[in-house]
Design a protein around this motif. Sequence first.
Motif, PDB file in Angstrom:
ATOM      1  N   LEU A 159      50.913  38.242  45.816  1.00  0.00           N
ATOM      2  CA  LEU A 159      49.456  38.179  45.838  1.00  0.00           C
ATOM      3  C   LEU A 159      48.885  39.535  45.431  1.00  0.00           C
ATOM      4  O   LEU A 159      47.971  39.641  44.606  1.00  0.00           O
ATOM      5  N   THR A 160      49.451  40.589  46.021  1.00  0.00           N
ATOM      6  CA  THR A 160      48.981  41.934  45.681  1.00  0.00           C
ATOM      7  C   THR A 160      49.169  42.195  44.195  1.00  0.00           C
ATOM      8  O   THR A 160      48.297  42.715  43.517  1.00  0.00           O
ATOM      9  N   ASN A 161      50.320  41.799  43.702  1.00  0.00           N
ATOM     10  CA  ASN A 161      50.617  41.946  42.289  1.00  0.00           C
ATOM     11  C   ASN A 161      49.622  41.221  41.399  1.00  0.00           C
ATOM     12  O   ASN A 161      49.175  41.736  40.391  1.00  0.00           O
ATOM     13  N   LEU A 162      49.333  39.999  41.827  1.00  0.00           N
ATOM     14  CA  LEU A 162      48.433  39.154  41.056  1.00  0.00           C
ATOM     15  C   LEU A 162      47.083  39.849  40.904  1.00  0.00           C
ATOM     16  O   LEU A 162      46.481  39.865  39.831  1.00  0.00           O
ATOM     17  N   ILE A 163      46.638  40.441  42.003  1.00  0.00           N
ATOM     18  CA  ILE A 163      45.346  41.118  41.961  1.00  0.00           C
ATOM     19  C   ILE A 163      45.427  42.331  41.032  1.00  0.00           C
ATOM     20  O   ILE A 163      44.549  42.562  40.199  1.00  0.00           O
ATOM     21  N   LEU A 164      46.509  43.091  41.141  1.00  0.00           N
ATOM     22  CA  LEU A 164      46.651  44.276  40.298  1.00  0.00           C
ATOM     23  C   LEU A 164      46.725  43.878  38.826  1.00  0.00           C
ATOM     24  O   LEU A 164      46.097  44.495  37.972  1.00  0.00           O
ATOM     25  N   GLN A 165      47.486  42.826  38.565  1.00  0.00           N
ATOM     26  CA  GLN A 165      47.650  42.383  37.178  1.00  0.00           C
ATOM     27  C   GLN A 165      46.339  41.958  36.530  1.00  0.00           C
ATOM     28  O   GLN A 165      46.189  42.025  35.324  1.00  0.00           O
ATOM     29  N   ASN A 166      45.445  41.454  37.358  1.00  0.00           N
ATOM     30  CA  ASN A 166      44.222  40.902  36.783  1.00  0.00           C
ATOM     31  C   ASN A 166      43.031  41.819  36.886  1.00  0.00           C
ATOM     32  O   ASN A 166      41.965  41.501  36.379  1.00  0.00           O
ATOM     33  N   SER A 167      43.241  42.946  37.552  1.00  0.00           N
ATOM     34  CA  SER A 167      42.085  43.787  37.851  1.00  0.00           C
ATOM     35  C   SER A 167      41.297  44.139  36.594  1.00  0.00           C
ATOM     36  O   SER A 167      40.075  44.026  36.566  1.00  0.00           O
ATOM     37  N   TYR A 168      42.012  44.544  35.525  1.00  0.00           N
ATOM     38  CA  TYR A 168      41.253  44.993  34.354  1.00  0.00           C
ATOM     39  C   TYR A 168      40.544  43.839  33.657  1.00  0.00           C
ATOM     40  O   TYR A 168      39.483  44.021  33.062  1.00  0.00           O
ATOM     41  N   ILE A 169      41.120  42.641  33.749  1.00  0.00           N
ATOM     42  CA  ILE A 169      40.419  41.481  33.170  1.00  0.00           C
ATOM     43  C   ILE A 169      39.146  41.209  33.971  1.00  0.00           C
ATOM     44  O   ILE A 169      38.068  40.979  33.407  1.00  0.00           O
ATOM     45  N   VAL A 170      39.276  41.266  35.292  1.00  0.00           N
ATOM     46  CA  VAL A 170      38.108  41.000  36.139  1.00  0.00           C
ATOM     47  C   VAL A 170      37.011  42.024  35.877  1.00  0.00           C
ATOM     48  O   VAL A 170      35.837  41.684  35.715  1.00  0.00           O
ATOM     49  N   ILE A 171      37.417  43.295  35.790  1.00  0.00           N
ATOM     50  CA  ILE A 171      36.425  44.350  35.568  1.00  0.00           C
ATOM     51  C   ILE A 171      35.658  44.100  34.275  1.00  0.00           C
ATOM     52  O   ILE A 171      34.437  44.191  34.219  1.00  0.00           O
ATOM     53  N   MET A 172      36.387  43.739  33.244  1.00  0.00           N
ATOM     54  CA  MET A 172      35.710  43.501  31.959  1.00  0.00           C
ATOM     55  C   MET A 172      34.929  42.189  31.974  1.00  0.00           C
ATOM     56  O   MET A 172      33.883  42.083  31.331  1.00  0.00           O
ATOM     57  N   ALA A 173      35.421  41.205  32.715  1.00  0.00           N
ATOM     58  CA  ALA A 173      34.720  39.916  32.764  1.00  0.00           C
ATOM     59  C   ALA A 173      33.319  40.087  33.343  1.00  0.00           C
ATOM     60  O   ALA A 173      32.372  39.422  32.914  1.00  0.00           O
ATOM     61  N   VAL A 174      33.202  41.002  34.304  1.00  0.00           N
ATOM     62  CA  VAL A 174      31.894  41.248  34.903  1.00  0.00           C
ATOM     63  C   VAL A 174      30.909  41.748  33.846  1.00  0.00           C
ATOM     64  O   VAL A 174      29.775  41.271  33.745  1.00  0.00           O
ATOM     65  N   GLY A 175      31.374  42.684  33.017  1.00  0.00           N
ATOM     66  CA  GLY A 175      30.504  43.199  31.958  1.00  0.00           C
ATOM     67  C   GLY A 175      30.241  42.146  30.900  1.00  0.00           C
ATOM     68  O   GLY A 175      29.126  42.004  30.402  1.00  0.00           O
ATOM     69  N   MET A 176      31.294  41.397  30.573  1.00  0.00           N
ATOM     70  CA  MET A 176      31.171  40.385  29.520  1.00  0.00           C
ATOM     71  C   MET A 176      30.190  39.289  29.934  1.00  0.00           C
ATOM     72  O   MET A 176      29.477  38.736  29.100  1.00  0.00           O
ATOM     73  N   LEU A 177      30.176  39.005  31.227  1.00  0.00           N
ATOM     74  CA  LEU A 177      29.250  37.984  31.715  1.00  0.00           C
ATOM     75  C   LEU A 177      27.823  38.377  31.335  1.00  0.00           C
ATOM     76  O   LEU A 177      27.060  37.575  30.817  1.00  0.00           O
TER      77      LEU A 177
END
Lengths: 510, 402
Positions: B58-76
């Motif tokens: 679970l921790t890994n999953l969050i780390l792996q996706n962090s940069y996508i999430v960060i950019m998704a916020v801006g992209m939204l």
Amino acid sequence: MPPILEMRGITKEFPGVKALDDVTLSVAEGEIHALVGENGAGKSTLMKVLSGVYPHGSYDGEIFFDGAPRAFRSIRDSEDLGVIIIHQELALIPLLSVAENIFLGNERATNGIIDWKETHNRAAELLARVGLEENAETIVDDLGLGKQQLVEIAKALSKNVRLLILDEPTSSLNENDSAKLLDLLMDFREKGITSILISHKLNEVSKVADTITVLRDGSAVARMDCADGVDEDDIVRNMVGRNLEDRYPPRGTHAPGEVAMAVKNWTVHHPLHPERKVVNNVSFSVRKGEVLGIAGLMGAGRTELAMSLFGRSYGRDISGEVEINGTPVDLSTVRKAIDAGLAYATEDRKTYGLVLDDTIRRNVPLANLPEIAKNWVVDHGREAEVATRYRNRLAIKSSSIEQVTVNLSGGNQQKVVLSKWLFADPDILILDEPTRGIDVGAKFEIYTVIRDLAAQGKAIIVISSELPELLGVTDRLYVMNEGQFVGEMPTIEASQEKIMSRIVKSGEDA
Amino acid sequence: MTDTTPSTSGRAETRTSKSGLQFLKGHLREYGILIALVVIMAFFQVATGGILLKPVNLTNLILQNSYIVIMAVGMLLVIVCGHIDLSVGSVLGFIGALAAVMIVQWGLPWPLAAVICLAFGAIIGMAQGFWVAYFQIPSFIVTLAGMLVFKGLTLWLLAGQSVGPFPPDFRLISSGFVPDVFGGENLNLLTLYTGIAVAALLLWLSIRARQRQLGTGADVEPFAFFAGRSALIFGALVYMSWLMADFRGLPNVFVVMALLIAVYSFLTSRTTFGRRIYAIGGNEKAASLSGINSKRLTFLTFANMGMLAALAGLVFAARLNTATPKAGVAFELDVIAAVFIGGASMSGGVGTVVGAVVGAFIMGVMNNGMSILGIGIDWQQVIKGLVLLAAVIFDVMNKKKG
Ligand SMILES: Nc1ncnc2c1ncn2[C@@H]1O[C@H](COP(=O)(O)OP(=O)(O)OP(=O)(O)O)[C@@H](O)[C@H]1O
Ligand SMILES: [Mg+2]
């Protein structure tokens, strides 16, 4: 004559609204049948049911056309039988030519290859039939609304029309073009084409209709035979369910105050053809507490004048000065104009007025967001309160303030645009065709709002193509023609003839 | 309305009282995405024999996706505004390279380098937003150009090589955990407490919002739905924090991410700024004529996107511990997909930050789950593509019915 069309027991519901409730409509072959009713009464919806926009199964009831029951599943189905609808909002492709638009989806082609010669010849024929003197290769965007309307009709004729449905065809036309269009309808009647006409202009209805069906709140409440003339007041009574005493509120007794806004030598050039002056050296002023009218034909430059004043939203190479309360002001952006106390309610609600996918609640405060916010944080409670207040004040017919504006009837969309600008609380309010597509009862309400604002000391400028409206609601009038102001008169001294003669005369002088 | 037209307000008011089913129909989209995430997680949890929700994973999953999430916020924001930014993957790579050059090759202190990088990202965003906002050049084209430019500049900056490793301090951005001030033994108490506190806060906020809505008579969610949804979110948050507490606690990135989500959610849903962005995306002309400075806001939206892409670039570089010319390739596709899965509309004016984040996690869980199952990258792509398509089809159909 046997009926060409019978709709029986039509019921159509949208989430939260019963738009049509057991409506029956019977149209005789070869007649002009008028459909009237208040905004949101269900006129457009009924016609969308008929033409298959709302497919069979999405409503209850039966449709008989030519004596046989029909279940249209799409517009194509109804068009195949010659039922052609021209919607309230025109559906032409602006950057295609007249001929291309006329045969869109119905191209003159063999094996998928377009025969341009045939296309242009046929288009020219159709244009002649509707009396439009334009080249078939003209781009639609370059035509005025009146001419675009005729192109729509030519398009309908190209499809072997038997029943032509026109949803408020004249709402954005001037008297001249309207008259032409109505003549055309009567001409069609001679040739055996049946038409259904939806209109809020009751004088037109009483002029051309053979039969009138009145809708109120989704039900057909009256069917009036016009064989031996019909009284407009009777129509109104059926529409609103009671007598309407006056069409215009009294003017009130207050005298106009000081000059609120003075415009000097205002000149605006066309954005694409800079050598053309759309507004030519116009000077005028409006006083506090005064309702000023600007009359003129379509294309006289009134909207362009208003939009260029309002934050230079139109045109280029704009020159001239504006003073508000005696001091020169900078109106170079919309924000500055609003801050200076100016507001402009557009005539084109869909393009310039509304965020269509948003709710009434979110549209109303849009021009004055700080008023419903504290430190940039929107107060949702206050927002809902504001939207509710205007929904009630202007009787915006809707399921709730959460209704998305694209689903409102045309007239009710117009009321949302007005609400937005009333909430912005300007000192000088420019209303461009404020009652376009609005029913008689609601018109009275809007005139009342205008008079109330004037009584509070606001300056109001009304741009309208309906002369009776200008004569009924304004205190003073300017006449505009071809970019210039060609006349000024107090409304009590004005008449339709006087205004028209000014326009004609200025045309001759030029 | 006064007495002139007594009939107008009558029928419209008689709303059919909303049953739960009707409400669900009207709000299928909002629940749909949440339900989809739960179903997908449940599926992979079972399919992977419980590995998906293991604390480490679970921790890994969050780390792996962090940069996508960060950019998704801006992209939204960009997409709501009616635009698109194709350059974010390249910008991420470029900023990573810039950071590597400054920190590894020039020996600049990393906090200074990080600040420079963020500023640089914002400038890149501005440079692109400038053309989009003030010259009406289509964003698709401007950012497509940006994508090529920054991909090229990354190669040039790194001279085609990987540059690394970074100093340990810098790496903590991605691999560090917030220290447990409560000194729990086997369980990271800070994480658990924070999780419970946040869950409780969200619950309180939503109860308060609901009470306000009831007051104004707006379109209110039936109680059963409200309770169900709140319980689900509350439970999920507490459970997740417990899982993370069982591993090493709160990753630093997670905190950054959570803050971004909170701030941008608030910004979009509650502020006049957010309201204006939605209006611009919905109808730019009407927004402009309402006194909204659509050019400046569009410009800012792109500047913001650039800055967030730079932040993601730092996170990604710290995670890989080197800057490579390959970093960020095709990331823009994942980011854009996340935003659309999350319910944003191609034509602008529609979408939520939370939706985009959930969309990113749907993609993330699928990536992670399929990798655990040993599904090759080939089929992973196929499946992800189909899910994106399905989500958008669902959206469109749902809208048509309404
Ligand atoms: N797609 C829709 N979803 C929800 N409600 C709708 C939809 N379309 C129309 N309505 C509602 O149905 C009612 C009838 O609308 P309709 O457009 O038929 O009115 P109208 O008589 O044509 O009015 P107007 O004179 O203003 O054009 C209105 O209350 C409107 O809000
Ligand atoms: Mg209508």
